[in-house]
Design a protein around this motif. Sequence first.
Motif, short mmCIF file in Angstrom:
data_model
loop_
_atom_site.label_atom_id
_atom_site.label_comp_id
_atom_site.label_asym_id
_atom_site.label_seq_id
_atom_site.Cartn_x
_atom_site.Cartn_y
_atom_site.Cartn_z
N ILE A 261 3.84 18.96 55.28
CA ILE A 261 3.10 18.39 54.16
C ILE A 261 2.04 19.38 53.73
O ILE A 261 1.34 19.96 54.56
CB ILE A 261 2.46 17.05 54.57
N SER A 262 1.92 19.57 52.43
CA SER A 262 0.93 20.52 51.92
C SER A 262 -0.49 20.01 52.16
O SER A 262 -0.71 18.81 52.37
CB SER A 262 1.15 20.76 50.43
N ALA A 263 -1.45 20.92 52.10
CA ALA A 263 -2.85 20.55 52.29
C ALA A 263 -3.30 19.56 51.21
O ALA A 263 -4.04 18.62 51.48
CB ALA A 263 -3.73 21.79 52.29
N ALA A 264 -2.82 19.76 49.98
CA ALA A 264 -3.19 18.87 48.88
C ALA A 264 -2.66 17.46 49.13
O ALA A 264 -3.36 16.46 48.92
CB ALA A 264 -2.65 19.41 47.56
N ARG A 265 -1.41 17.36 49.61
CA ARG A 265 -0.82 16.05 49.89
C ARG A 265 -1.54 15.36 51.06
O ARG A 265 -1.76 14.15 51.04
CB ARG A 265 0.67 16.20 50.20
N THR A 266 -1.91 16.14 52.07
CA THR A 266 -2.65 15.59 53.20
C THR A 266 -3.97 15.00 52.73
O THR A 266 -4.36 13.91 53.18
CB THR A 266 -2.90 16.67 54.26
N MET A 267 -4.66 15.68 51.83
CA MET A 267 -5.93 15.17 51.30
C MET A 267 -5.71 13.84 50.57
O MET A 267 -6.48 12.91 50.72
CB MET A 267 -6.56 16.19 50.34
#
Length: 69
Positions: free
Chosen positions: A8-14
């Motif tokens: 999962i991308s960092a943006a999606r995790t946020m």
Amino acid sequence: GDPRQGKISAARTMIEHSRGFPASGAPISYFKGDYGWDRTRPDTRQGAAIWCRHGAFTHNLVRIGALTS
């Protein structure tokens, strides 16, 4: 489509850890076990929707009963 796989991308995790993101599937499994959502008797989509509404209504009645006693 199929579920996405991989990291999962960092943006999606946020997004997923934000306050407005829906909770995990635990409440759904709770309804399935206790309020009949694991078995839908009607054959149509409309019938399934009514079945789910009855489960939610029953859950609400149980919660109201617990709060008033």
